[in-house]
Design a protein around this motif. Structure first.
Motif, short mmCIF file in Angstrom:
data_model
loop_
_atom_site.label_atom_id
_atom_site.label_comp_id
_atom_site.label_asym_id
_atom_site.label_seq_id
_atom_site.Cartn_x
_atom_site.Cartn_y
_atom_site.Cartn_z
N ASP A 1 49.02 29.81 42.75
CA ASP A 1 49.15 31.26 42.87
C ASP A 1 48.22 31.97 41.87
OD1 ASP A 1 51.16 31.29 44.85
OD2 ASP A 1 52.72 31.00 43.35
N THR B 1 44.88 34.16 42.88
CA THR B 1 44.76 35.55 42.45
C THR B 1 43.47 35.77 41.68
OG1 THR B 1 47.18 35.73 42.33
CG2 THR B 1 45.90 37.42 41.18
N ASN C 1 40.74 38.53 42.94
CA ASN C 1 40.29 39.63 42.08
C ASN C 1 38.78 39.56 41.82
OD1 ASN C 1 42.90 40.55 41.94
ND2 ASN C 1 43.30 39.75 39.90
N THR D 1 43.93 37.74 36.47
CA THR D 1 44.91 37.08 37.32
C THR D 1 46.30 37.30 36.74
OG1 THR D 1 45.49 34.99 38.42
CG2 THR D 1 44.79 34.85 36.11
N ARG E 1 45.37 36.46 50.84
CA ARG E 1 45.94 35.32 50.13
C ARG E 1 45.60 34.01 50.82
NH1 ARG E 1 47.70 34.28 45.15
NH2 ARG E 1 48.48 36.43 45.12
#
Length: 209
Positions: A108, A112, A116, A125, A175
């Protein structure tokens, strides 16, 4: 306070805290809190029974996510997660909890990071420990060193009842894209994911633009 979504990650986290509590080497208390929305199914009763077998108290907080949506705004995952996080924060403040533990794992965090960097042009993150400036609450992510495959294997071995969100408002394309990019970058290697994670804590600023 531990966020209990009903998925494998938060269940593994709750089991972790239950085992730590059982060992009795540390003096702490925790409660699992499930934020129930107006459009998602209720948390599985078999999961509730599993928590009971671990001597874990489960609190269910209901929130009208759709009702809070502003006029002419589209329902999405970000809005829903924001409202759930707000309720976790409110519950922690109202009941005297000083930490909120969330089930985000290493994948995860790295996904992230890629999202970003590639969409916002920034290196940032989710961090393992985030202390709020305005509130006496710290967010912690104890699964930050665990890759998703390890959690899946553990969940399978322990026969977790895992429920994921399947609402009609989902849009996880960003995602999912980041997940496939992370897989391609590391070839699914837990060791390489760990190296990438370690790189976030070993920044050589003199060698960056």
């Amino acid at each position: 306070l531990v966020g209990a979504s009903g998925g494998k990650d938060s269940t593994a986290l709750i089991e972790y805290f239950a085992n730590r509590k059982k060992q009795g080497r540390e003096n702490f208390d925790f409660t699992a809190v499930h934020i129930a929305s107006d459009f998602a199914p209720p948390i599985d009763t078999r999961l509730v029974e599993l928590f009971k077998s671990w001597n874990v108290e489960l609190v269910v907080v209901n929130v009208d996510v759709l009702g809070r949506l502003k006029e002419n705004k589209k329902m999405n995952c970000w809005w829903c997660s924001t409202q759930r996080r707000t309720e976790l924060n409110n519950y922690a403040l109202e009941h005297g909890y000083n930490k909120i533990a969330l089930g985000h794992h290493m994948d995860d965090i790295l996904e992230t990071l890629l999202m970003n960097a590639l969409s916002k042009g920034e290196l940032s993150t989710m961090i393992p420990r985030l202390r709020y400036e305005k509130y006496p609450v710290t967010v912690i992510r104890p699964l930050c060193f665990a890759d998703v495959d390890s959690i899946i294997a553990h969940a399978s071995a322990n026969h977790y009842i895992s429920v994921t969100c399947t609402c009609n408002y989902q849009d996880n394309s960003s995602r999912k894209k980041a997940r496939s990019r992370l897989e391609a970058l590391t070839n699914g290697s837990a060791q390489e994911k760990r190296k990438l994670f370690d790189a976030l804590r070993n920044v050589k600023r003199d060698y960056l633009p």
